[in-house]
Design a protein around this motif. Sequence first.
Motif, PDB file in Angstrom:
ATOM      1  N   ALA A 496      15.936  37.889  -7.803  1.00  0.00           N
ATOM      2  CA  ALA A 496      16.972  38.768  -7.088  1.00  0.00           C
ATOM      3  C   ALA A 496      16.990  40.112  -7.360  1.00  0.00           C
ATOM      4  CB  ALA A 496      18.295  38.155  -7.593  1.00  0.00           C
ATOM      5  N   ALA A 497      16.453  40.322  -8.463  1.00  0.00           N
ATOM      6  CA  ALA A 497      16.297  41.878  -8.790  1.00  0.00           C
ATOM      7  C   ALA A 497      15.270  42.566  -8.132  1.00  0.00           C
ATOM      8  CB  ALA A 497      15.806  42.105 -10.395  1.00  0.00           C
ATOM      9  N   VAL A 498      14.283  41.959  -7.869  1.00  0.00           N
ATOM     10  CA  VAL A 498      13.086  42.362  -7.005  1.00  0.00           C
ATOM     11  C   VAL A 498      13.475  42.671  -5.525  1.00  0.00           C
ATOM     12  CG1 VAL A 498      10.848  41.912  -5.699  1.00  0.00           C
ATOM     13  CG2 VAL A 498      11.143  41.471  -8.329  1.00  0.00           C
ATOM     14  N   ILE A 499      14.358  41.612  -5.103  1.00  0.00           N
ATOM     15  CA  ILE A 499      14.813  41.738  -3.702  1.00  0.00           C
ATOM     16  C   ILE A 499      15.854  42.791  -3.426  1.00  0.00           C
ATOM     17  CG2 ILE A 499      15.861  40.623  -1.894  1.00  0.00           C
ATOM     18  CD1 ILE A 499      14.578  38.079  -2.643  1.00  0.00           C
ATOM     19  N   VAL A 500      16.838  42.804  -4.500  1.00  0.00           N
ATOM     20  CA  VAL A 500      17.905  43.939  -4.273  1.00  0.00           C
ATOM     21  C   VAL A 500      17.242  45.253  -4.513  1.00  0.00           C
ATOM     22  CG1 VAL A 500      20.043  44.882  -5.361  1.00  0.00           C
ATOM     23  CG2 VAL A 500      19.553  42.170  -5.087  1.00  0.00           C
ATOM     24  N   ALA A 501      16.449  45.431  -5.362  1.00  0.00           N
ATOM     25  CA  ALA A 501      15.682  46.634  -5.466  1.00  0.00           C
ATOM     26  C   ALA A 501      15.026  47.241  -4.222  1.00  0.00           C
ATOM     27  CB  ALA A 501      14.572  46.693  -6.625  1.00  0.00           C
ATOM     28  N   SER A 502      14.527  46.160  -3.588  1.00  0.00           N
ATOM     29  CA  SER A 502      13.668  46.735  -2.437  1.00  0.00           C
ATOM     30  C   SER A 502      14.725  46.940  -1.289  1.00  0.00           C
ATOM     31  CB  SER A 502      12.773  45.203  -2.009  1.00  0.00           C
ATOM     32  OG  SER A 502      11.840  44.954  -3.000  1.00  0.00           O
ATOM     33  N   PHE A 503      15.810  46.098  -1.291  1.00  0.00           N
ATOM     34  CA  PHE A 503      16.862  46.566  -0.110  1.00  0.00           C
ATOM     35  C   PHE A 503      17.433  47.905  -0.466  1.00  0.00           C
ATOM     36  CE2 PHE A 503      18.262  42.904   2.501  1.00  0.00           C
ATOM     37  CZ  PHE A 503      17.167  42.131   2.285  1.00  0.00           C
ATOM     38  N   VAL A 504      17.689  48.222  -1.835  1.00  0.00           N
ATOM     39  CA  VAL A 504      18.302  49.313  -1.957  1.00  0.00           C
ATOM     40  C   VAL A 504      17.406  50.557  -1.702  1.00  0.00           C
ATOM     41  CG1 VAL A 504      19.014  50.692  -3.879  1.00  0.00           C
ATOM     42  CG2 VAL A 504      20.052  48.749  -3.535  1.00  0.00           C
ATOM     43  N   TYR A 505      16.041  50.431  -2.246  1.00  0.00           N
ATOM     44  CA  TYR A 505      15.140  51.486  -1.709  1.00  0.00           C
ATOM     45  C   TYR A 505      14.975  51.722  -0.367  1.00  0.00           C
ATOM     46  CZ  TYR A 505      10.525  53.977  -1.729  1.00  0.00           C
ATOM     47  OH  TYR A 505       9.606  54.769  -1.390  1.00  0.00           O
ATOM     48  N   GLN A 506      14.748  50.663   0.394  1.00  0.00           N
ATOM     49  CA  GLN A 506      14.465  50.719   1.975  1.00  0.00           C
ATOM     50  C   GLN A 506      15.682  51.416   2.474  1.00  0.00           C
ATOM     51  OE1 GLN A 506      11.801  49.966   3.217  1.00  0.00           O
ATOM     52  NE2 GLN A 506      12.406  50.512   5.391  1.00  0.00           N
ATOM     53  N   ALA A 507      17.057  51.033   2.028  1.00  0.00           N
ATOM     54  CA  ALA A 507      18.177  51.807   2.613  1.00  0.00           C
ATOM     55  C   ALA A 507      18.109  53.114   2.375  1.00  0.00           C
ATOM     56  CB  ALA A 507      19.463  51.147   2.147  1.00  0.00           C
ATOM     57  N   ALA A 508      17.783  53.774   1.300  1.00  0.00           N
ATOM     58  CA  ALA A 508      17.706  54.847   0.646  1.00  0.00           C
ATOM     59  C   ALA A 508      16.554  55.705   1.385  1.00  0.00           C
ATOM     60  CB  ALA A 508      17.554  54.937  -0.865  1.00  0.00           C
ATOM     61  N   MET A 509      15.522  55.049   1.559  1.00  0.00           N
ATOM     62  CA  MET A 509      14.450  55.910   2.421  1.00  0.00           C
ATOM     63  C   MET A 509      14.388  55.750   3.905  1.00  0.00           C
ATOM     64  SD  MET A 509      12.921  56.968  -0.245  1.00  0.00           S
ATOM     65  CE  MET A 509      11.463  57.534   0.536  1.00  0.00           C
ATOM     66  N   ARG A 510      15.159  54.894   4.659  1.00  0.00           N
ATOM     67  CA  ARG A 510      15.170  55.060   6.005  1.00  0.00           C
ATOM     68  C   ARG A 510      15.651  56.448   6.545  1.00  0.00           C
ATOM     69  NH1 ARG A 510      19.154  52.377   9.218  1.00  0.00           N
ATOM     70  NH2 ARG A 510      17.415  50.940  10.123  1.00  0.00           N
ATOM     71  N   ASP A 511      15.176  56.604   7.971  1.00  0.00           N
ATOM     72  CA  ASP A 511      15.439  57.906   8.607  1.00  0.00           C
ATOM     73  C   ASP A 511      16.933  57.847   8.851  1.00  0.00           C
ATOM     74  OD1 ASP A 511      12.869  58.750   8.448  1.00  0.00           O
ATOM     75  OD2 ASP A 511      12.491  57.957  10.416  1.00  0.00           O
ATOM     76  N   GLU A 512      17.573  56.686   9.151  1.00  0.00           N
ATOM     77  CA  GLU A 512      18.950  56.837   9.699  1.00  0.00           C
ATOM     78  C   GLU A 512      19.981  56.048   8.643  1.00  0.00           C
ATOM     79  OE1 GLU A 512      16.963  55.449  12.074  1.00  0.00           O
ATOM     80  OE2 GLU A 512      16.331  57.292  12.948  1.00  0.00           O
ATOM     81  N   MET A 513      21.193  56.311   8.521  1.00  0.00           N
ATOM     82  CA  MET A 513      22.122  55.474   7.594  1.00  0.00           C
ATOM     83  C   MET A 513      21.951  53.973   8.363  1.00  0.00           C
ATOM     84  SD  MET A 513      25.228  58.249   6.916  1.00  0.00           S
ATOM     85  CE  MET A 513      26.268  56.989   6.030  1.00  0.00           C
ATOM     86  N   LEU A 514      22.779  52.786   7.762  1.00  0.00           N
ATOM     87  CA  LEU A 514      22.898  51.829   7.969  1.00  0.00           C
ATOM     88  C   LEU A 514      23.915  51.945   9.295  1.00  0.00           C
ATOM     89  CD1 LEU A 514      22.619  49.797   4.801  1.00  0.00           C
ATOM     90  CD2 LEU A 514      21.022  50.139   6.440  1.00  0.00           C
ATOM     91  N   PRO A 515      23.722  51.049  10.198  1.00  0.00           N
ATOM     92  CA  PRO A 515      24.607  50.922  11.358  1.00  0.00           C
ATOM     93  C   PRO A 515      25.967  50.266  10.881  1.00  0.00           C
ATOM     94  CG  PRO A 515      23.014  49.161  11.670  1.00  0.00           C
ATOM     95  CD  PRO A 515      22.410  49.933  10.346  1.00  0.00           C
ATOM     96  N   ARG A 516      27.005  50.740  11.603  1.00  0.00           N
ATOM     97  CA  ARG A 516      28.559  50.473  11.057  1.00  0.00           C
ATOM     98  C   ARG A 516      29.072  49.781  12.370  1.00  0.00           C
ATOM     99  NH1 ARG A 516      31.505  54.705   7.575  1.00  0.00           N
ATOM    100  NH2 ARG A 516      29.892  55.248   6.027  1.00  0.00           N
ATOM    101  N   LYS A 517      29.991  48.896  11.687  1.00  0.00           N
ATOM    102  CA  LYS A 517      30.956  48.108  12.766  1.00  0.00           C
ATOM    103  C   LYS A 517      31.931  49.267  13.065  1.00  0.00           C
ATOM    104  CE  LYS A 517      31.957  44.763   9.889  1.00  0.00           C
ATOM    105  NZ  LYS A 517      32.473  43.682   9.288  1.00  0.00           N
ATOM    106  N   GLU A 518      32.820  48.779  14.067  1.00  0.00           N
ATOM    107  CA  GLU A 518      33.780  49.859  14.425  1.00  0.00           C
ATOM    108  C   GLU A 518      34.698  49.470  13.340  1.00  0.00           C
ATOM    109  OE1 GLU A 518      37.278  50.664  17.955  1.00  0.00           O
ATOM    110  OE2 GLU A 518      35.473  49.185  18.148  1.00  0.00           O
ATOM    111  N   PHE A 519      35.548  50.815  12.660  1.00  0.00           N
ATOM    112  CA  PHE A 519      36.761  50.757  11.735  1.00  0.00           C
ATOM    113  C   PHE A 519      37.928  50.281  12.261  1.00  0.00           C
ATOM    114  CE2 PHE A 519      40.223  52.735   9.676  1.00  0.00           C
ATOM    115  CZ  PHE A 519      40.029  52.163   8.573  1.00  0.00           C
ATOM    116  N   VAL A 520      38.660  49.226  11.892  1.00  0.00           N
ATOM    117  CA  VAL A 520      39.749  48.757  12.106  1.00  0.00           C
ATOM    118  C   VAL A 520      40.728  48.867  10.944  1.00  0.00           C
ATOM    119  CG1 VAL A 520      41.251  46.707  12.948  1.00  0.00           C
ATOM    120  CG2 VAL A 520      38.678  47.249  13.788  1.00  0.00           C
ATOM    121  N   LYS A 521      41.984  49.740  11.120  1.00  0.00           N
ATOM    122  CA  LYS A 521      42.854  49.919   9.899  1.00  0.00           C
ATOM    123  C   LYS A 521      43.634  48.651   9.880  1.00  0.00           C
ATOM    124  CE  LYS A 521      46.555  52.871   8.627  1.00  0.00           C
ATOM    125  NZ  LYS A 521      47.433  53.983   8.726  1.00  0.00           N
TER     126      LYS A 521
END
Length: 529
Positions: A496-521
């Motif tokens: 689990a640590a290997v996969i989470v570390a890889s996900f976090v690293y990838q998210a921190a290095m990609r050109d764009e932020m992660l896509p979002r859903k439309e905010f609903v209050k």
Amino acid sequence: MKRSNELILVISLILLSAQITLGQTTFGQTTFAQTETIDTAMFRRIREAGLASSRIPMLAHYLTDVSGPRLPGSSGYRRAANWAVQTLKQWGISEAYTEAWGEFGKQWDLAEFSVALKLPYYQPLIAYPEPWSGNTKGRQQAAVILITSKQLMDTVYLKEHLSLLKGKILLVYNNSNKMAAGYATTPGRLTDSVLEHIEGQHIVSRNEMETIISRDSILVAIDKMLKKAGVVARISAPGNNVNGVVHVQSANGYKLSDPEMITKISMSFEDGQRLARLVRSGQRVELIINQKASVSTRDTKGYNVIGEIPGTDPVLGKEIVMLGGHLDSWASSTGATDNAAGCIVVMEVMRILDSLNVKPKRTIRMALWDGEEQGLYGSYNYVKKHFMNADGKPNEANQKVSGYFNLDYGTGKIRGVYAQENKEMIPVFKNWLEPFHDLDAKTVSANSTGSTDHESFDWAGIPGFQFIQDPVDEVWTHHTNIDDYDHLQIEDLKQAAVIVASFVYQAAMRDEMLPRKEFVKKVFVFDGL
């Protein structure tokens, strides 16, 4: 349209397979689905650091055996939080600290507890005190009388019988009580067919929560009535407390507005059934109970643990990728699978990334949350404080959070991730999981899942995700007296640590932020607990 997207995805994965087979990489990077570049060289380094030089056994020992139970506000929680901060700093993560999230309530630390059958003969019983329940003020010997759960919730019935309850121990008993299936020792693994159709877990609606909130307020009033009437203790022995496994938790007693509770005890089903049979056959049944706990309002605040690896990009460094799990636990054991496991992985992720001297574009921020068991208090209040305006809408800082990754479904290995109904994340996650198929992590579910800290972020419009995990024996360790170190799956946590570390690293290095859903209050599902 859906079928067309699926076809494109299939074609992309086929091309990906060909790339890997032919070794078509550039400087250690492989391009997936034409839109995402995976740093396979860094993923390989993360895997080596996580599997070959893991610190997970040490982390597990200190967060469970050494810290003890981690009830919010307790000395055990403070030990764990302070140790986590100290350890992070020793690793070189200088931005590590505890941060108050708001008012929690009373501190409760158990000092003594025992319960035994005295009449018609002496024998110790398997039972545990409910957190924040009242003290007995020394050893108390009293007779047991039976009361059904329906009678307990009927204030009219109670008022009519209060005089009969004085000086007694109430055993909540139902004729329909049946013993649940026995404790399974074989780790539960999700099959491919189950993963293919996996649904979200622990989903609770706002209407259901309002019913629970109403019920809890009634129970507070009932316990106040019972205490005033002179009831010695209230014991529950439900059908799932079998084979030595006792579920222990509490919905009230910790708030500053809560009155002092009566002594409340969770007992094994078998012992409860024996006591009930003895009473119903006309035997005089007496127990000896002793419960002593310190209750303090010296510090009523709750605290999260925060740690950071600063981003290095002049622009993207102001953006954040977060990961976390809740540090608090219940008090009948040491909260190993719920949720020291998640915290162990989160800390190990930070250690791995720091040991590899990564220079992430975005800031990587971890959190070990407080008060999750009471209603996601730590994460919800953190999100409200840092990422939301007073009007319940996202603030400017909210727009700088790329995403949040949570781990809180036990000790089992990661088998995939829930996309939380964020359709644009499905192909992204499928690409990120591709290098980990050999570690049995392949599944991306479009569904939402619930009842843990990623929901605080999802509520705020921030992409928040919980991983799919093998359940192992969580049904028996969850909130029970056997939730200890020996029920952790250490090798699963390494994976689990290997996969989470890889996900976090990838998210921190990609050109764009992660896509979002439309905010609903909307009202947060656990608001008001």
